[in-house]
Motif scaffolding. Structure first.
Motif, mmCIF file in Angstrom:
data_model
loop_
_atom_site.group_PDB
_atom_site.id
_atom_site.type_symbol
_atom_site.label_atom_id
_atom_site.label_comp_id
_atom_site.label_asym_id
_atom_site.label_seq_id
_atom_site.Cartn_x
_atom_site.Cartn_y
_atom_site.Cartn_z
ATOM 1 N N ASP A 232 20.040 -38.969 44.843
ATOM 2 C CA ASP A 232 20.358 -38.603 43.458
ATOM 3 C C ASP A 232 19.101 -38.591 42.595
ATOM 4 O OD1 ASP A 232 22.997 -38.378 44.135
ATOM 5 O OD2 ASP A 232 23.583 -40.353 43.380
ATOM 6 N N VAL A 235 17.020 -35.498 43.444
ATOM 7 C CA VAL A 235 17.653 -34.288 42.904
ATOM 8 C C VAL A 235 17.356 -34.166 41.411
ATOM 9 C CG1 VAL A 235 19.866 -33.193 42.375
ATOM 10 C CG2 VAL A 235 19.460 -34.149 44.641
ATOM 11 N N ASP A 236 17.472 -35.304 40.677
ATOM 12 C CA ASP A 236 17.177 -35.288 39.239
ATOM 13 C C ASP A 236 15.716 -34.929 38.991
ATOM 14 O OD1 ASP A 236 19.775 -36.004 38.723
ATOM 15 O OD2 ASP A 236 19.350 -38.140 38.534
ATOM 16 N N ASN A 238 13.755 -33.246 40.907
ATOM 17 C CA ASN A 238 13.525 -31.849 41.286
ATOM 18 C C ASN A 238 14.061 -30.899 40.216
ATOM 19 O OD1 ASN A 238 12.551 -29.877 43.126
ATOM 20 N ND2 ASN A 238 14.622 -29.518 43.838
ATOM 21 N N ASN A 239 15.188 -31.264 39.602
ATOM 22 C CA ASN A 239 15.784 -30.411 38.570
ATOM 23 C C ASN A 239 14.893 -30.311 37.340
ATOM 24 O OD1 ASN A 239 18.025 -29.845 40.133
ATOM 25 N ND2 ASN A 239 19.250 -31.508 39.284
ATOM 26 N N ILE A 240 14.207 -31.417 37.018
ATOM 27 C CA ILE A 240 13.331 -31.395 35.845
ATOM 28 C C ILE A 240 11.882 -31.040 36.220
ATOM 29 C CG2 ILE A 240 14.760 -33.063 34.601
ATOM 30 C CD1 ILE A 240 12.749 -35.217 35.310
ATOM 31 N N LYS A 241 11.707 -30.632 37.457
ATOM 32 C CA LYS A 241 10.399 -30.155 37.939
ATOM 33 C C LYS A 241 9.298 -31.212 37.845
ATOM 34 C CE LYS A 241 12.268 -26.097 38.472
ATOM 35 N NZ LYS A 241 12.632 -25.609 39.817
ATOM 36 N N SER A 242 9.652 -32.490 38.040
ATOM 37 C CA SER A 242 8.627 -33.536 38.018
ATOM 38 C C SER A 242 8.061 -33.800 39.407
ATOM 39 C CB SER A 242 9.211 -34.837 37.448
ATOM 40 O OG SER A 242 10.233 -35.331 38.290
ATOM 41 N N SER A 246 11.634 -28.789 47.795
ATOM 42 C CA SER A 246 12.711 -27.803 47.827
ATOM 43 C C SER A 246 14.036 -28.505 48.060
ATOM 44 C CB SER A 246 12.460 -26.787 48.955
ATOM 45 O OG SER A 246 12.488 -27.438 50.218
ATOM 46 N N LYS A 247 15.115 -27.814 47.718
ATOM 47 C CA LYS A 247 16.445 -28.366 47.960
ATOM 48 C C LYS A 247 16.676 -28.589 49.457
ATOM 49 C CE LYS A 247 18.634 -26.373 43.851
ATOM 50 N NZ LYS A 247 19.709 -25.473 43.352
ATOM 51 N N LYS A 251 17.840 -31.995 51.288
ATOM 52 C CA LYS A 251 19.002 -31.972 52.178
ATOM 53 C C LYS A 251 18.645 -32.543 53.540
ATOM 54 C CE LYS A 251 22.422 -28.806 54.181
ATOM 55 N NZ LYS A 251 22.865 -27.390 54.294
#
Length: 301
Positions: A232, A235-236, A238-242, A246-247, A251
């Motif tokens: 989690d 993922v957070d 990665n979403n904010i590009k810090s 890659s996804k 995974k």
């Protein structure tokens, strides 16, 4: 609408309790007595039983997980050393990556009654003088020690003092997180753990290397976090590009950590080809999980 929601919640709760059951052989004990706490799970595959958490009670012993009639059974021997009523709180069990909660159980711990009428009585004895103790000579001993230390320092200062050479401080350079992780993976390969049937230890060390890299490189407390907490957080980030990844990498990491959990807690035994693939995945994860580079003002110009 509210009724429908109530029925849905009731059905989910009933399904969870029907999958996982707990029981004790007695709910009333005296201080120091032992009793059995049993967890029964109506499933045998992809089951993870985390460490038992207790309040006011202690685990004396536990048995290995038994398989009985398509069910898993885990038994604990518990005891209590303080009187009172204590709850065995709800325990979280994972079945096929889904969390289920057990019932909480109340256990009463009573004190041991003492029958004073059966205590043997003795005659009163005369007063005796107290024996000498350390406190009687404590101050004198301290003065003697202080005097000896002063004499020793004076002797050292006037007769044995020598000029000491300064020791060079040897600084051992710390490896970068990526280089350290690659070196540890190489050392793990040389141990030949899974080849010698130590699969559980192999996966434990493999995931510790990956978690340690994430903790050092990305400043995430991965070693103390659960699999879901690590995923989690990534993922957070990665979403904010810090971070740069890659996804697919996240995974792959999730699959590796879940496979390790099954090996460590559910006695899963992957094939040799799967172990080799997990080893490759670990190296690819480390290579593809990077913090976002800091761009300076000079670089922007």
């Amino acid at each position: 609408m509210k009724k429908a929601l109530f029925y849905i919640l009731f059905f989910v709760s009933f399904l969870g309790f029907s999958q996982v059951k707990v029981e004790v052989d007695t709910a009333n004990i005296r201080i120091g007595e032992q009793f059995q706490y049993k967890i029964s799970i109506n499933e045998t595959e992809n089951v993870i039983i985390p460490k038992l958490t207790l309040k006011g009670l202690e685990v004396v012993d536990s048995t290995k997980i038994d398989t009985v009639k398509n069910s898993l059974i885990k038994k604990y021997i518990l005891t209590g050393f303080d009187s009172g009523a204590f709850y065995i709180p709800q325990q979280q069990v994972f079945i096929k990556n889904q969390a289920f909660l057990t019932d909480s159980l109340l256990v009463n711990v009573a004190t041991v009654a003492v029958d004073t009428t059966k205590v043997k009585k003795f005659a009163i004895k005369g007063i005796k003088s107290e024996p000498y103790q350390f406190d009687d000579f404590k101050n004198l001993i301290y003065w003697i020690l202080a005097a000896l230390i002063i004499i020793g320092l004076l002797v050292y200062y006037f007769f044995f003092r020598k000029k000491k050479e300064e020791e060079e401080l040897v600084i051992v350079p710390t490896l970068a997180p990526f280089e350290e992780a690659m070196e540890k993976l190489q050392q793990l390969d040389e141990k030949l753990l899974w080849q010698n049937n130590h699969v559980k230890k192999y996966y434990s060390e493999l995931t510790d290397i990956v978690r340690g890299y994430i903790e050092r490189e990305l400043n995430i407390p991965a070693l103390e976090s659960t699999t879901d907490e690590v995923i989690d957080t990534l993922v957070d980030f990665n979403n904010i590009k810090s971070i740069e990844t890659s996804k697919e990498t996240i995974k792959t990491l999730k699959g590796l950590l879940q496979e390790a959990d099954l090996v460590k807690f559910a006695k899963s035994k992957p094939m040799a080809l799967e172990i080799e693939e997990d080893r490759k995945d670990a190296e690819n994860i480390i290579a593809n999980l990077k913090p976002k580079p800091i761009i300076t003002e000079d670089e922007l110009e």
